[in-house]
Design a protein around this motif. Structure first.
Motif, PDB file in Angstrom:
ATOM      1  N   PRO A 166      10.853  -8.520   4.209  1.00  0.00           N
ATOM      2  CA  PRO A 166      11.517  -8.241   2.931  1.00  0.00           C
ATOM      3  C   PRO A 166      12.976  -7.861   3.128  1.00  0.00           C
ATOM      4  CG  PRO A 166      10.246  -6.349   3.602  1.00  0.00           C
ATOM      5  CD  PRO A 166       9.989  -7.420   4.648  1.00  0.00           C
ATOM      6  N   ALA A 167      13.715  -7.877   2.044  1.00  0.00           N
ATOM      7  CA  ALA A 167      15.122  -7.501   2.126  1.00  0.00           C
ATOM      8  C   ALA A 167      15.295  -5.992   2.264  1.00  0.00           C
ATOM      9  CB  ALA A 167      15.870  -7.989   0.879  1.00  0.00           C
ATOM     10  N   ALA A 186       3.089   2.594  -1.632  1.00  0.00           N
ATOM     11  CA  ALA A 186       4.509   2.739  -1.307  1.00  0.00           C
ATOM     12  C   ALA A 186       5.179   1.396  -1.041  1.00  0.00           C
ATOM     13  CB  ALA A 186       4.675   3.651  -0.104  1.00  0.00           C
ATOM     14  N   MET A 187       4.399   0.343  -0.818  1.00  0.00           N
ATOM     15  CA  MET A 187       4.945  -0.989  -0.570  1.00  0.00           C
ATOM     16  C   MET A 187       4.084  -2.024  -1.292  1.00  0.00           C
ATOM     17  SD  MET A 187       4.106  -1.032   3.547  1.00  0.00           S
ATOM     18  CE  MET A 187       4.884   0.550   3.864  1.00  0.00           C
ATOM     19  N   PRO A 188       4.134  -2.008  -2.630  1.00  0.00           N
ATOM     20  CA  PRO A 188       3.231  -2.863  -3.412  1.00  0.00           C
ATOM     21  C   PRO A 188       3.427  -4.353  -3.164  1.00  0.00           C
ATOM     22  CG  PRO A 188       4.896  -1.836  -4.816  1.00  0.00           C
ATOM     23  CD  PRO A 188       4.971  -1.156  -3.490  1.00  0.00           C
ATOM     24  N   ILE A 213      -0.371  -9.382   1.380  1.00  0.00           N
ATOM     25  CA  ILE A 213      -1.532  -9.337   2.277  1.00  0.00           C
ATOM     26  C   ILE A 213      -2.784  -9.798   1.540  1.00  0.00           C
ATOM     27  CG2 ILE A 213      -3.094  -7.741   3.484  1.00  0.00           C
ATOM     28  CD1 ILE A 213      -0.600  -6.191   4.351  1.00  0.00           C
ATOM     29  N   THR A 214      -2.959  -9.322   0.318  1.00  0.00           N
ATOM     30  CA  THR A 214      -4.121  -9.732  -0.482  1.00  0.00           C
ATOM     31  C   THR A 214      -4.120 -11.238  -0.707  1.00  0.00           C
ATOM     32  OG1 THR A 214      -4.250  -7.588  -1.594  1.00  0.00           O
ATOM     33  CG2 THR A 214      -5.288  -9.454  -2.702  1.00  0.00           C
ATOM     34  N   ALA A 215      -2.954 -11.799  -1.029  1.00  0.00           N
ATOM     35  CA  ALA A 215      -2.858 -13.236  -1.284  1.00  0.00           C
ATOM     36  C   ALA A 215      -3.181 -14.045  -0.029  1.00  0.00           C
ATOM     37  CB  ALA A 215      -1.456 -13.580  -1.791  1.00  0.00           C
ATOM     38  N   ALA A 220       4.747   0.133  10.564  1.00  0.00           N
ATOM     39  CA  ALA A 220       4.765   0.982   9.374  1.00  0.00           C
ATOM     40  C   ALA A 220       5.262   0.235   8.145  1.00  0.00           C
ATOM     41  CB  ALA A 220       5.642   2.209   9.632  1.00  0.00           C
ATOM     42  N   GLY A 221       5.514  -1.072   8.270  1.00  0.00           N
ATOM     43  CA  GLY A 221       5.972  -1.866   7.142  1.00  0.00           C
ATOM     44  C   GLY A 221       7.486  -1.855   7.046  1.00  0.00           C
TER      45      GLY A 221
END
Length: 306
Positions: A184-185, A243-245, A251-253, A266-267
Protein backbone atom coordinates in the motif's frame (compact mmCIF):
# COMPACT_ATOMS: atom_id res chain seq x y z
CA UNK A 1 44.61 2.21 4.50
CA UNK A 2 46.37 1.07 7.67
CA UNK A 3 45.33 -2.15 9.40
CA UNK A 4 42.95 -3.38 10.68
CA UNK A 5 40.72 -2.12 7.83
CA UNK A 6 40.59 -2.84 4.13
CA UNK A 7 41.01 -0.06 1.58
CA UNK A 8 38.40 -1.69 -0.67
CA UNK A 9 34.89 -0.43 -1.27
CA UNK A 10 32.39 -3.04 -0.05
CA UNK A 11 28.81 -3.41 -1.27
CA UNK A 12 26.02 -5.29 0.50
CA UNK A 13 22.65 -6.15 -1.04
CA UNK A 14 20.15 -6.97 1.73
CA UNK A 15 16.75 -8.43 0.82
CA UNK A 16 13.27 -7.53 1.93
CA UNK A 17 11.72 -10.07 4.27
CA UNK A 18 8.24 -11.14 5.23
CA UNK A 19 7.80 -12.38 8.80
CA UNK A 20 5.18 -14.59 10.46
CA UNK A 21 3.73 -16.08 7.22
CA UNK A 22 0.45 -16.49 9.07
CA UNK A 23 0.91 -18.88 12.01
CA UNK A 24 4.67 -18.52 12.58
CA UNK A 25 4.41 -15.40 14.70
CA UNK A 26 7.81 -13.86 15.54
CA UNK A 27 9.62 -16.96 14.28
CA UNK A 28 9.08 -17.65 10.56
CA UNK A 29 10.69 -15.46 7.93
CA UNK A 30 10.97 -15.47 4.14
CA UNK A 31 13.62 -13.55 2.17
CA UNK A 32 12.32 -11.82 -0.96
CA UNK A 33 14.03 -10.59 -4.12
CA UNK A 34 13.81 -6.86 -3.45
CA UNK A 35 16.98 -5.27 -2.12
CA UNK A 36 18.53 -2.32 -0.39
CA UNK A 37 22.08 -1.68 -1.59
CA UNK A 38 24.71 -0.06 0.62
CA UNK A 39 28.22 0.72 -0.61
CA UNK A 40 30.81 1.73 2.00
CA UNK A 41 34.49 2.39 2.47
CA UNK A 42 36.76 3.42 5.31
CA UNK A 43 38.18 6.93 5.03
CA UNK A 44 40.73 8.90 7.02
CA UNK A 45 38.20 10.92 9.03
CA UNK A 46 34.58 12.00 9.29
CA UNK A 47 31.29 10.46 8.23
CA UNK A 48 29.60 10.99 4.87
CA UNK A 49 26.19 9.34 4.26
CA UNK A 50 24.20 9.59 1.05
CA UNK A 51 20.71 8.10 0.66
CA UNK A 52 18.56 7.60 -2.42
CA UNK A 53 15.33 5.73 -2.99
CA UNK A 54 12.83 4.92 -0.24
CA UNK A 55 13.05 7.28 2.72
CA UNK A 56 15.66 9.50 1.09
CA UNK A 57 14.02 12.68 2.39
CA UNK A 58 13.33 11.29 5.86
CA UNK A 59 16.41 9.40 7.05
CA UNK A 60 19.23 10.81 9.15
CA UNK A 61 22.55 11.40 7.42
CA UNK A 62 24.68 11.17 10.55
CA UNK A 63 25.44 8.71 13.35
CA UNK A 64 21.70 8.23 13.90
CA UNK A 65 21.32 6.45 10.53
CA UNK A 66 20.42 2.83 11.27
CA UNK A 67 23.08 1.38 8.95
CA UNK A 68 25.73 3.48 10.70
CA UNK A 69 24.45 2.46 14.15
CA UNK A 70 24.63 -1.20 13.15
CA UNK A 71 28.14 -0.72 11.75
CA UNK A 72 29.28 0.96 14.97
CA UNK A 73 27.85 -1.85 17.09
CA UNK A 74 29.54 -4.47 14.90
CA UNK A 75 32.87 -2.63 14.89
CA UNK A 76 32.70 -2.55 18.70
CA UNK A 77 32.22 -6.33 18.79
CA UNK A 78 35.04 -6.81 16.27
CA UNK A 79 37.33 -4.65 18.36
CA UNK A 80 38.14 -1.43 16.47
CA UNK A 81 36.31 1.61 15.08
CA UNK A 82 37.49 3.03 11.72
CA UNK A 83 38.78 6.62 11.59
CA UNK A 84 36.06 7.63 9.13
CA UNK A 85 33.32 6.19 6.93
CA UNK A 86 31.65 6.92 3.62
CA UNK A 87 28.29 5.30 2.81
CA UNK A 88 26.12 5.37 -0.32
CA UNK A 89 22.70 3.84 0.38
CA UNK A 90 20.05 3.09 -2.21
CA UNK A 91 16.80 1.79 -0.71
CA UNK A 92 14.33 -0.23 -2.74
CA UNK A 93 12.48 -1.61 0.31
CA UNK A 94 9.57 0.65 1.35
CA UNK A 95 9.55 1.69 4.98
CA UNK A 96 6.72 0.91 7.38
CA UNK A 97 5.07 -1.72 5.16
CA UNK A 98 6.01 -4.94 6.95
CA UNK A 99 8.82 -5.72 4.51
CA UNK A 100 11.78 -5.74 6.91
CA UNK A 101 13.34 -2.40 6.00
CA UNK A 102 14.93 -2.00 9.44
CA UNK A 103 16.23 -5.57 9.35
CA UNK A 104 17.83 -4.90 5.95
CA UNK A 105 19.54 -1.77 7.31
CA UNK A 106 20.84 -3.62 10.37
CA UNK A 107 22.10 -6.57 8.36
CA UNK A 108 23.73 -4.23 5.85
CA UNK A 109 25.60 -2.44 8.63
CA UNK A 110 26.80 -5.61 10.30
CA UNK A 111 27.91 -7.23 7.04
CA UNK A 112 29.72 -4.06 5.97
CA UNK A 113 31.62 -3.89 9.27
CA UNK A 114 32.59 -7.56 9.03
CA UNK A 115 33.88 -7.10 5.47
CA UNK A 116 35.66 -3.79 6.02
CA UNK A 117 37.58 -5.18 9.02
CA UNK A 118 40.54 -7.50 8.59
CA UNK A 119 39.45 -10.90 9.90
CA UNK A 120 36.05 -9.34 10.61
CA UNK A 121 34.16 -12.55 9.92
CA UNK A 122 36.45 -14.51 12.19
CA UNK A 123 36.10 -11.97 14.98
CA UNK A 124 32.32 -11.71 14.57
CA UNK A 125 30.98 -15.13 13.57
CA UNK A 126 27.74 -15.77 11.71
CA UNK A 127 26.02 -16.80 14.95
CA UNK A 128 27.28 -13.68 16.73
CA UNK A 129 26.20 -11.50 13.81
CA UNK A 130 22.66 -12.88 14.07
CA UNK A 131 22.62 -12.37 17.83
CA UNK A 132 23.76 -8.76 17.40
CA UNK A 133 21.20 -8.13 14.66
CA UNK A 134 18.47 -9.52 16.92
CA UNK A 135 19.65 -7.28 19.76
CA UNK A 136 19.43 -4.21 17.54
CA UNK A 137 16.10 -5.19 15.92
CA UNK A 138 14.39 -6.52 19.05
CA UNK A 139 13.24 -9.80 17.48
CA UNK A 140 14.98 -12.34 15.23
CA UNK A 141 12.49 -13.26 12.48
CA UNK A 142 13.29 -10.60 9.87
CA UNK A 143 17.04 -10.35 10.48
CA UNK A 144 17.35 -14.15 10.37
CA UNK A 145 15.61 -14.35 7.01
CA UNK A 146 17.69 -11.46 5.69
CA UNK A 147 20.97 -13.10 6.71
CA UNK A 148 20.17 -16.73 5.91
CA UNK A 149 17.86 -16.37 2.91
CA UNK A 150 15.12 -18.79 1.91
CA UNK A 151 12.74 -19.85 4.68
CA UNK A 152 14.13 -19.40 8.19
CA UNK A 153 12.85 -20.32 11.62
CA UNK A 154 14.20 -18.25 14.50
CA UNK A 155 14.00 -18.22 18.28
CA UNK A 156 15.54 -16.70 21.39
CA UNK A 157 17.93 -18.82 23.46
CA UNK A 158 18.89 -17.22 26.78
CA UNK A 159 17.87 -13.89 25.24
CA UNK A 160 20.07 -14.31 22.17
CA UNK A 161 18.71 -14.60 18.67
CA UNK A 162 19.26 -17.93 16.91
CA UNK A 163 17.92 -19.37 13.67
CA UNK A 164 18.05 -22.19 11.17
CA UNK A 165 17.30 -22.23 7.47
CA UNK A 166 14.37 -24.58 6.85
CA UNK A 167 14.57 -24.38 3.06
CA UNK A 168 16.80 -22.66 0.52
CA UNK A 169 15.55 -20.34 -2.19
CA UNK A 170 16.17 -23.07 -4.74
CA UNK A 171 14.18 -25.64 -2.79
CA UNK A 172 11.24 -23.28 -2.44
CA UNK A 173 11.32 -22.38 -6.13
CA UNK A 174 11.16 -26.08 -7.00
CA UNK A 175 7.75 -26.34 -5.28
CA UNK A 176 6.29 -23.80 -7.71
CA UNK A 177 5.54 -21.22 -5.01
CA UNK A 178 5.74 -17.63 -6.26
CA UNK A 179 5.58 -14.80 -3.70
CA UNK A 180 3.33 -11.92 -4.72
CA UNK A 181 3.57 -8.85 -2.51
CA UNK A 182 0.88 -6.17 -2.40
CA UNK A 183 2.27 -2.90 -1.07
CA UNK A 184 0.00 0.00 0.00
CA UNK A 185 0.95 3.63 -0.29
CA UNK A 186 0.49 4.28 3.44
CA UNK A 187 2.95 3.30 6.13
CA UNK A 188 2.06 1.38 9.27
CA UNK A 189 3.88 1.36 12.61
CA UNK A 190 5.20 -1.96 13.92
CA UNK A 191 5.04 -0.75 17.51
CA UNK A 192 1.41 0.30 17.13
CA UNK A 193 0.53 -3.01 15.48
CA UNK A 194 2.11 -4.95 18.34
CA UNK A 195 0.16 -2.87 20.85
CA UNK A 196 -3.09 -4.27 19.42
CA UNK A 197 -2.22 -7.81 20.50
CA UNK A 198 -3.60 -9.14 23.80
CA UNK A 199 -1.26 -10.21 26.57
CA UNK A 200 -3.00 -13.60 26.76
CA UNK A 201 -4.68 -15.81 24.17
CA UNK A 202 -6.88 -18.91 24.59
CA UNK A 203 -4.99 -22.19 24.88
CA UNK A 204 -6.99 -23.53 21.95
CA UNK A 205 -5.73 -20.71 19.71
CA UNK A 206 -2.12 -21.37 20.72
CA UNK A 207 -2.56 -25.06 19.95
CA UNK A 208 -4.19 -24.20 16.62
CA UNK A 209 -1.21 -22.07 15.59
CA UNK A 210 1.32 -24.65 16.73
CA UNK A 211 -0.28 -27.19 14.43
CA UNK A 212 -0.56 -24.78 11.52
CA UNK A 213 3.08 -23.67 11.90
CA UNK A 214 4.29 -27.26 11.65
CA UNK A 215 2.04 -27.82 8.67
CA UNK A 216 3.38 -24.66 7.01
CA UNK A 217 6.93 -26.04 6.91
CA UNK A 218 5.62 -29.12 5.13
CA UNK A 219 3.49 -27.04 2.76
CA UNK A 220 6.35 -24.73 1.79
CA UNK A 221 8.88 -27.49 1.26
CA UNK A 222 6.94 -30.34 -0.34
CA UNK A 223 3.15 -29.98 -0.15
CA UNK A 224 2.14 -26.61 -1.61
CA UNK A 225 -1.42 -27.93 -1.97
CA UNK A 226 -1.69 -27.48 1.81
CA UNK A 227 -0.70 -23.80 1.81
CA UNK A 228 -4.18 -22.37 2.23
CA UNK A 229 -4.83 -24.36 5.39
CA UNK A 230 -1.24 -24.03 6.63
CA UNK A 231 -1.33 -20.21 6.59
CA UNK A 232 -4.35 -19.94 8.90
CA UNK A 233 -3.68 -17.93 12.06
CA UNK A 234 -5.41 -17.08 15.33
CA UNK A 235 -2.68 -15.23 17.21
CA UNK A 236 -2.22 -11.87 15.53
CA UNK A 237 -3.93 -11.11 12.20
CA UNK A 238 -7.48 -10.99 13.54
CA UNK A 239 -6.53 -8.60 16.33
CA UNK A 240 -4.89 -6.21 13.85
CA UNK A 241 -7.50 -6.37 11.10
CA UNK A 242 -9.50 -3.31 12.25
CA UNK A 243 -6.36 -1.16 12.08
CA UNK A 244 -5.70 -2.11 8.43
CA UNK A 245 -9.10 -2.80 6.86
CA UNK A 246 -7.88 -2.60 3.24
CA UNK A 247 -5.23 -5.23 3.94
CA UNK A 248 -7.74 -7.47 5.72
CA UNK A 249 -10.18 -7.13 2.81
CA UNK A 250 -7.50 -8.05 0.29
CA UNK A 251 -6.53 -11.14 2.30
CA UNK A 252 -10.17 -12.21 2.39
CA UNK A 253 -10.51 -11.71 -1.38
CA UNK A 254 -7.35 -13.67 -2.15
CA UNK A 255 -8.11 -16.52 0.22
CA UNK A 256 -11.68 -16.81 -1.09
CA UNK A 257 -10.08 -17.63 -4.44
CA UNK A 258 -7.86 -20.34 -2.95
CA UNK A 259 -4.67 -18.30 -2.59
CA UNK A 260 -2.63 -18.43 0.62
CA UNK A 261 -2.52 -14.76 1.64
CA UNK A 262 -1.26 -13.30 4.92
CA UNK A 263 -0.26 -9.99 6.45
CA UNK A 264 3.44 -9.39 5.79
CA UNK A 265 5.05 -8.87 9.19
CA UNK A 266 3.18 -6.20 11.12
CA UNK A 267 1.59 -4.92 7.90
CA UNK A 268 0.21 -3.31 6.06
CA UNK A 269 1.58 -5.14 3.01
CA UNK A 270 -0.05 -8.44 2.05
CA UNK A 271 1.91 -11.49 0.95
CA UNK A 272 0.34 -14.14 -1.27
CA UNK A 273 2.20 -17.43 -1.51
CA UNK A 274 0.81 -18.14 -4.93
CA UNK A 275 1.36 -21.21 -7.00
CA UNK A 276 2.71 -20.58 -10.47
CA UNK A 277 -0.73 -20.72 -12.08
CA UNK A 278 -2.20 -18.36 -9.45
CA UNK A 279 0.25 -15.44 -9.68
CA UNK A 280 -1.51 -13.72 -12.57
CA UNK A 281 -4.93 -14.01 -10.97
CA UNK A 282 -3.53 -12.69 -7.71
CA UNK A 283 -2.11 -9.62 -9.43
CA UNK A 284 -5.52 -8.82 -10.89
CA UNK A 285 -6.84 -8.22 -7.37
CA UNK A 286 -4.38 -5.39 -6.67
CA UNK A 287 -6.26 -2.50 -4.98
CA UNK A 288 -6.15 0.92 -6.61
CA UNK A 289 -3.07 2.82 -5.46
CA UNK A 290 -1.21 -0.30 -4.34
CA UNK A 291 1.91 -1.80 -5.91
CA UNK A 292 1.90 -5.46 -6.90
CA UNK A 293 5.37 -7.01 -6.88
CA UNK A 294 5.79 -10.53 -8.28
CA UNK A 295 8.98 -11.68 -6.58
CA UNK A 296 11.24 -14.66 -6.08
CA UNK A 297 12.60 -16.08 -2.85
CA UNK A 298 16.02 -14.60 -2.12
CA UNK A 299 19.16 -16.44 -1.03
CA UNK A 300 19.82 -13.70 1.54
CA UNK A 301 22.23 -10.80 1.95
CA UNK A 302 25.20 -10.86 -0.38
CA UNK A 303 28.47 -8.97 -0.06
CA UNK A 304 30.95 -8.05 -2.77
CA UNK A 305 34.14 -6.04 -3.10
CA UNK A 306 36.12 -7.20 -0.09
Amino acid sequence: MPAPFTADTVTVHSPATSANLGPGYDSFGLALSRYDRVRARVRSAGLNVRVSGAGADELALDEAHLVVRAMRAAFDRIGAQPPGLELDCHNDIPHGRGMGSSAAAIVSGIELARSLSDDGRARLSDAEALALATELEGHPDNVAACLLGGLSISWLADGRGAAARAATAEQLAATGIRPVLFIPAEQSATRAARALLPEQVPHADAAFNAGRAGLLVLALTSRPDLLLTATEDRLHQGYRAAAMPASAALITALRSRGMAAVISGAGSSVLALALADQAGAAAELTPVGWECARLEVSSGARTSGA
